[in-house]
Each structure stands twice: as structure tokens, then as C-alpha cells.
Design a protein around this motif. Structure first.
Motif, PDB file in Angstrom:
ATOM      1  N   THR A  31     -10.267  -3.505  -6.946  1.00 33.94           N
ATOM      2  CA  THR A  31     -11.877  -3.562  -6.330  1.00 33.94           C
ATOM      3  C   THR A  31     -12.596  -4.506  -7.354  1.00 33.94           C
ATOM      4  O   THR A  31     -12.180  -5.208  -8.296  1.00 33.94           O
ATOM      5  CB  THR A  31     -12.489  -2.231  -6.417  1.00 33.94           C
ATOM      6  OG1 THR A  31     -13.657  -2.309  -5.608  1.00 33.94           O
ATOM      7  CG2 THR A  31     -12.817  -1.992  -7.844  1.00 33.94           C
ATOM      8  N   THR A  36     -10.073   8.247  -5.821  1.00 38.64           N
ATOM      9  CA  THR A  36      -9.185   7.682  -6.364  1.00 38.64           C
ATOM     10  C   THR A  36      -9.492   6.707  -7.707  1.00 38.64           C
ATOM     11  O   THR A  36     -10.491   6.504  -7.788  1.00 38.64           O
ATOM     12  CB  THR A  36      -8.332   7.095  -5.360  1.00 38.64           C
ATOM     13  OG1 THR A  36      -7.014   6.495  -5.826  1.00 38.64           O
ATOM     14  CG2 THR A  36      -9.078   5.609  -4.750  1.00 38.64           C
ATOM     15  N   VAL A  89      -9.699   3.255  -9.225  1.00 36.97           N
ATOM     16  CA  VAL A  89      -9.573   2.018  -9.019  1.00 36.97           C
ATOM     17  C   VAL A  89      -9.602   1.273 -10.168  1.00 36.97           C
ATOM     18  O   VAL A  89     -10.347   1.576 -10.955  1.00 36.97           O
ATOM     19  CB  VAL A  89     -10.637   1.665  -7.811  1.00 36.97           C
ATOM     20  CG1 VAL A  89     -10.134   2.350  -6.556  1.00 36.97           C
ATOM     21  CG2 VAL A  89     -11.750   1.896  -8.332  1.00 36.97           C
ATOM     22  N   SER A 138      -5.606   4.322   2.016  1.00 35.36           N
ATOM     23  CA  SER A 138      -5.996   2.590   2.237  1.00 35.36           C
ATOM     24  C   SER A 138      -6.319   2.423   3.661  1.00 35.36           C
ATOM     25  O   SER A 138      -5.467   2.835   4.603  1.00 35.36           O
ATOM     26  CB  SER A 138      -5.245   1.793   1.586  1.00 35.36           C
ATOM     27  OG  SER A 138      -4.999   2.130   0.129  1.00 35.36           O
ATOM     28  N   VAL A 187      -4.525  -0.804  -7.084  1.00 38.02           N
ATOM     29  CA  VAL A 187      -5.513  -0.431  -6.482  1.00 38.02           C
ATOM     30  C   VAL A 187      -6.696  -1.086  -6.915  1.00 38.02           C
ATOM     31  O   VAL A 187      -7.517  -0.690  -8.028  1.00 38.02           O
ATOM     32  CB  VAL A 187      -5.824   1.193  -6.473  1.00 38.02           C
ATOM     33  CG1 VAL A 187      -7.042   1.593  -5.533  1.00 38.02           C
ATOM     34  CG2 VAL A 187      -4.765   1.967  -6.029  1.00 38.02           C
ATOM     35  N   THR A 224      -2.230   5.745   5.203  1.00 35.80           N
ATOM     36  CA  THR A 224      -2.617   4.254   5.521  1.00 35.80           C
ATOM     37  C   THR A 224      -3.192   4.064   6.968  1.00 35.80           C
ATOM     38  O   THR A 224      -2.405   4.655   7.780  1.00 35.80           O
ATOM     39  CB  THR A 224      -1.459   3.269   5.276  1.00 35.80           C
ATOM     40  OG1 THR A 224      -0.957   3.651   4.076  1.00 35.80           O
ATOM     41  CG2 THR A 224      -1.647   1.662   5.544  1.00 35.80           C
ATOM     42  N   HIS A 284     -10.433   1.492  -0.041  1.00 36.62           N
ATOM     43  CA  HIS A 284      -9.751   2.409  -0.593  1.00 36.62           C
ATOM     44  C   HIS A 284     -10.697   3.832  -0.590  1.00 36.62           C
ATOM     45  O   HIS A 284     -11.923   3.686  -0.874  1.00 36.62           O
ATOM     46  CB  HIS A 284      -9.170   2.278  -1.936  1.00 36.62           C
ATOM     47  CG  HIS A 284      -8.625   1.104  -2.172  1.00 36.62           C
ATOM     48  ND1 HIS A 284      -6.932   1.154  -1.963  1.00 36.62           N
ATOM     49  CD2 HIS A 284      -8.724  -0.213  -2.854  1.00 36.62           C
ATOM     50  CE1 HIS A 284      -6.592   0.045  -2.261  1.00 36.62           C
ATOM     51  NE2 HIS A 284      -7.636  -0.753  -2.799  1.00 36.62           N
ATOM     52  N   LYS A 285     -10.258   4.860   0.177  1.00 38.15           N
ATOM     53  CA  LYS A 285     -10.945   5.965   0.103  1.00 38.15           C
ATOM     54  C   LYS A 285     -10.980   6.723  -1.110  1.00 38.15           C
ATOM     55  O   LYS A 285      -9.719   7.074  -2.030  1.00 38.15           O
ATOM     56  CB  LYS A 285     -10.250   6.717   1.285  1.00 38.15           C
ATOM     57  CG  LYS A 285     -11.136   8.203   1.578  1.00 38.15           C
ATOM     58  CD  LYS A 285     -10.777   8.818   2.498  1.00 38.15           C
ATOM     59  CE  LYS A 285     -11.369  10.449   2.787  1.00 38.15           C
ATOM     60  NZ  LYS A 285     -10.896  10.982   4.073  1.00 38.15           N
ATOM     61  N   LEU A 334       0.950  -1.078   0.052  1.00 39.14           N
ATOM     62  CA  LEU A 334      -0.005   0.177  -0.077  1.00 39.14           C
ATOM     63  C   LEU A 334       0.905   1.245  -0.046  1.00 39.14           C
ATOM     64  O   LEU A 334       0.279   2.361  -0.066  1.00 39.14           O
ATOM     65  CB  LEU A 334      -0.953  -0.044   1.273  1.00 39.14           C
ATOM     66  CG  LEU A 334      -1.882  -1.216   1.089  1.00 39.14           C
ATOM     67  CD1 LEU A 334      -2.621  -1.094   2.716  1.00 39.14           C
ATOM     68  CD2 LEU A 334      -2.921  -1.228   0.006  1.00 39.14           C
TER      69      LEU A 334
END
Length: 504
Positions: free
Chosen positions: A432, A300, A302, A207, A430, A175, A296-297, A101
Motif C-alpha cells: 500500500t 490484514t 499490509v 483482494s 500486500v 479474489t 486489500h480488504k 494475489l
């Protein structure tokens, strides 16, 4: 809610159905819920104060071995300590996952004895860590001072509960790590507050790593396997009953993978969720029944794996892992995106345990039972570690997650082109949509257990008995009342009580 049930001829009883406050949306902000959660947290705080106060004295030479204390890591199968060699493999895999990360400003919630901090802090600009145990923090401060490590001045330790992040700057950390801690939370409502507050202190693109999550979907399988390991000669009915009682008495928080998918959909700040099985060559309960999650915030970029081309493992007819690799190379070469999802790969740590559990359910003896702690050898199939090593040998990356089949796993293999697309900065992928949740998805609360359900049931029985002497009260804990299509209570859908559980 109290209703009269007759689940057997002439056996008419009053049954009380109770919804714990922690399963009601937003109820955990009330005073009674806070008191209950506080009691639960205080109980665990006493456990860890006692554990770490007994480990060593601050004057002993062992103090200098920062990050070497694996006290309390015991096998559920045997009751003995999990071998240190296996715990070191577990720690190494977790450290590697977090390093992926690319942390610079890291917050660890529940630092414990510093198992992760001792390997991560040196690479960070700043490492803040909290723990709810004052004894733990005092010991860790003493160890840091005694070792004289050059990165000690980057570490800031504080006594605090997991939800006490209000004094931390908003949007500051890249993080946040919560490893092997969530199972000790008093309920999913508490966890939800922790997640929301962790997202608050995370910078956009940061993250949240939640490690060592116990899988609620496999709880019955886990306890059945534990009972088989402890008493393999017991009758199937006896094994099944012992496992059932263990499930009912479970006092830790367990979460199905769907919990995190649902949470990601419910929280606007979450841009993606990455659910992966734990790596490691050892076969034990950590690599069988636990998993890691990264939220993941946003905002960003993904990389979604939802539409990756797929093939069923059974259709490949592989003789061994080398043959599997040959099939992968051929198929990947035909894919323009350079990625492939393989579904239903037999999990070497679960195949035999799940087969034994299924036999027990049918009332048959478990003819073959996996060794409780298999060391470096799986009984059948492959381990997630095998798939990672295969991908690395071929110059790819593997992401391994749970499968629809309980004894299998799914894996997505990313070639260089796909990996470059998935990488936001450097080699930080990153991802998902790796785990495919069962649809339609319900609210997150439906995918969590209630850690102190048995205590709640006892409290309700005691409450009624004090006011109605001589009454026989059966209590069933549910997370919601079933409704008909018209919105009325569906009495027929209420779960039947388990009368045997009230007698020990």
C-alpha cells in the motif's frame, strides 16, 4: 442553477450549471438515477451482444479456441485492431498480476470472452464469473463444453450486472476481478456500489483487482496524441480544438489515481491500495494510459511504502539502464531496509507524446511525435517493463506507479529483506502507499469524470427549449458548486462556459 454571465463585452448570456445526480453522495439510490444508469448499462449490453453474436457461430470449429477472441480491441490512434501479439502480451501481464494475489476462490465480474478465465481457472478451486450480456454467457458456456477442459466443472457462469452480487455468499471469495470493465460503468457512483458489494463478498484479507483503468489525469494528453497520429499535418489550433471536443464527448468512465486513494480512506473495509502501471513490452495506449488497482480488504497486514528512502532519478545522471542498475545496487546496499523509491523516471511510452502535447498547447507544431503504436520500442526513456526486468535480474521486486510529472513514473525497488517483510503468505506481497496522491485529498467523486455529460447537457437544453421557445441556453456540467469561506456560492469561481461546444 441559472445565472447571467458576461464573459465578453456585450456578450451577456444565461448559463445553466448542472450537477449530475451520480456526483451527489448517495444519490444513485434514487429512482431517476437508477433509470439513467440502467439506460447506460443497457446501451453497453446491446453493444456487446452485437459484438459477440457476430464473432462466430456455435457450430464453427473456432469455438474450441477458448480465450483467443480479442474482438473489439481497436487502437484509438489508427481505428484498426491492436495486433494480436500485443494483446497476448497485455493478457499475460494481467494474468501474472492476478496470479500474484494467489486466488483460490475467484469471482470475475465482466468475464467477456473468457480471456482471463481461460488462463486462471485451472489454478482455482472455484471460479465464478458474471457478465451482463446473455449472448456472451451463452457463447462462453458453449465454448467450455466444446473444449472439454478438465477444470470446466469448477467454473460457474451467470448473467448479471456488475452490481448484482446479492445472491453470492458474503465473505466467501479471496479474489474479485473487474478487468477492463469499469470504463463502461455509467458513473463513479455505480462503480462505488460495485466496489462496496465486491468487498462484501470478499473474505478478510482478500483482494479486489480493478484492471485497465483509464487515467483521467491524462485524458487531454491522450486525445491530443490521438489527433496528432490521425492528422500530423494539421495546425496546432486545429489539433487542440479536436482534442478538446473529444474530451467533452468522452462517454467512458475515467478515474485519476487519487480516486482509489480517496475511496480507500472513505471505506472502512479497505486496508490498503496498490496502484501500478501496466506491464508489457509493447508501446500502445494500454501501456501508456491505463493502470491497475488492487484494494486489500481488512483486517490484514499490509506493507506501507510511504516512508521508503527516496532519490530523484535526475540526481543519478544515468547513461543507460545498466548504469541505472549499478546506481541502484550501490544505494540499496546502503539502505538498512533494502528498499528504495526512485522518482521522476522518464516513461518511454509518454515522453514524446507529452512533449508534443505541450507544444500544441503553446500553439507550436509538434516537431516530433511518438509512433501511435510503437511495438516493442520506446521512443525515449524506459518502459515499466524495463524496470521490472531490471529488478528481477538483480533479485529484487519492482512496483511501478504514476509520477507527479505526467511523462514520468515512480518505482519502488524491494530487496529480499524488504520483500520478505511485505509478504503475507509465501511470495504474496500486500503493498500500500505506492502511489503518492496529491494532498490535500478531496472526496473520491472529484477524481472521476461524468461519462454522459454531453448527453445531459443536450437533455437540459431540450427541456428548457420546450418550455421557453426561442431561448438560448448554455449548459455547464459541474460536480459541485464552489463556495466561499462563508459557505456562500462563489459565482466568480464557476467555470466559464465553452460556447463553441454547443455547435458541434
Amino acid at each position: 442553477m441559472v445565472i447571467a454571465r458576461e464573459d465578453g463585452p456585450g456578450d451577456r448570456r444565461l448559463v445553466t450549471y448542472v450537477i449530475p445526480e451520480d456526483t451527489v453522495p448517495h444519490s444513485d439510490s434514487g429512482p431517476s438515477a437508477n433509470a439513467s444508469a440502467g439506460d447506460f448499462v443497457a446501451q453497453w449490453r446491446r453493444v456487446y451482444d452485437d459484438l459477440y453474436s457476430e464473432v462466430i457461430s456455435v457450430d464453427e470449429p473456432e469455438l474450441g479456441r477458448l480465450g483467443s477472441d480479442f474482438s473489439g480491441w481497436n487502437s484509438s490512434y489508427t481505428g484498426g485492431a491492436i495486433p494480436v501479439e500485443e494483446m497476448m502480451l497485455w493478457r499475460a501481464a494481467t494474468v501474472d498480476r492476478i496470479r500474484g494475489l494467489k486466488p483460490a476462490r475467484l469471482l470475475e465480474i465482466g468475464v467477456g470472452s473468457g480471456l482471463l478465465m481461460s488462463h486462471l481457472a485451472a489454478d482455482c478451486v472455484e471460479y465464478r464469473a458474471t457478465d451482463f450480456s446473455p449472448v456472451t454467457i451463452a457463447k462462453l458456456r458453449a465454448r467450455l463444453k466444446a473444449t472439454g477442459v478438465p477444470w470446466a466443472d469448477r467454473v460457474h457462469l451467470r448473467v448479471a450486472e456488475a452490481i448484482e452480487t446479492d445472491r453470492l455468499p458474503e465473505g466467501y471469495f479471496d479474489t474479485v476481478v473487474i478487468n477492463s470493465v469499469a470504463m463502461h460503468f455509467p458513473g463513479h457512483g455505480y462503480l462505488r456500489r460495485v466496489i462496496e458489494q465486491a468487498l462484501r463478498v470478499l473474505a478478510p484479507g482478500g483482494s479486489l483487482f480493478l484492471g485497465d483503468i483509464r487515467n483521467l489525469s491524462l485524458l487531454e494528453e491522450f486525445f491530443t496524441a490521438v489527433q496528432l497520429a490521425r492528422d500530423p499535418s494539421a495546425e496546432p489550433a486545429t489539433i487542440h480544438e479536436r482534442a478538446r471536443r473529444a474530451v467533452a464527448a468522452e462517454d467512458e468512465l475515467l478515474l485519476a489515481p487519487e480516486y482509489f486513494v480517496a475511496t480507500a480512506r472513505e471505506l472502512a473495509d479497505v486496508a490498503g491500495v496498490d496502484i501500478q502501471l501496466k506491464r508489457g513490452a509493447a508501446v500502445n495506449e494500454l501501456t501508456r494510459y491505463r493502470y491497475d488497482v488492487v484494494l486489500h480488504k481488512g483486517p490484514t497486514r499490509v506493507h506501507s511504502l510511504a516512508d521508503v528512502p527516496r532519490v530523484a532519478f535526475a540526481d543519478l545522471a544515468c547513461r543507460d539502464i545498466g548504469d541505472f542498475g549499478d546506481h541502484l545496487e550501490r544505494i540499496m546496499g546502503e539502505q538498512p531496509g533494502g528498499s528504495l523509491r526512485v522518482t521522476g523516471i522518464p516513461h518511454g511510452g509518454l515522453v514524446n507524446e507529452i512533449a508534443a502535447v505541450q507544444r500544441i498547447r503553446r500553439g507550436q507544431p509538434a516537431s516530433t511525435v511518438a509512433a501511435p503504436d510503437g511495438g516493442a520500442q520506446a521512443e525515449a526513456g524506459w518502459l515499466p517493463e524495463d524496470l521490472h526486468l531490471l529488478a528481477e535480474r538483480l533479485g529484487w521486486k519492482a512496483a511501478v506507479t504514476w509520477s507527479v510529472q505526467p511523462d514520468c513514473m515512480d518505482a519502488v525497488f524491494l530487496g529480499p529483506g524488504a520483500l520478505a517483510q511485505a509478504s503475507q503468505t509465501g511470495d504474496r506481497a500486500v503493498l500500500t502507499d505506492l502511489y503518492e496522491a496529491r494532498e490535500p485529498l478531496e472526496r473520491a467523486a472529484r477524481y472521476a469524470n461524468y461519462p454522459h455529460a454531453s448527453v445531459l447537457a443536450d437533455d437540459v437544453r431540450r427541456f428548457v427549449a420546450e418550455r421557453v421557445p426561442g431561448s438560448m441556453v448554455t449548459v455547464v456540467v459541474v460536480d459541485q458548486f464552489p463556495l466561499t469561506v462563508d459557505g456562500e456560492l462563489d459565482r466568480a469561481a464557476l467555470p466559464a462556459p465553452d460556447f463553441t461546444s454547443e455547435h458541434g
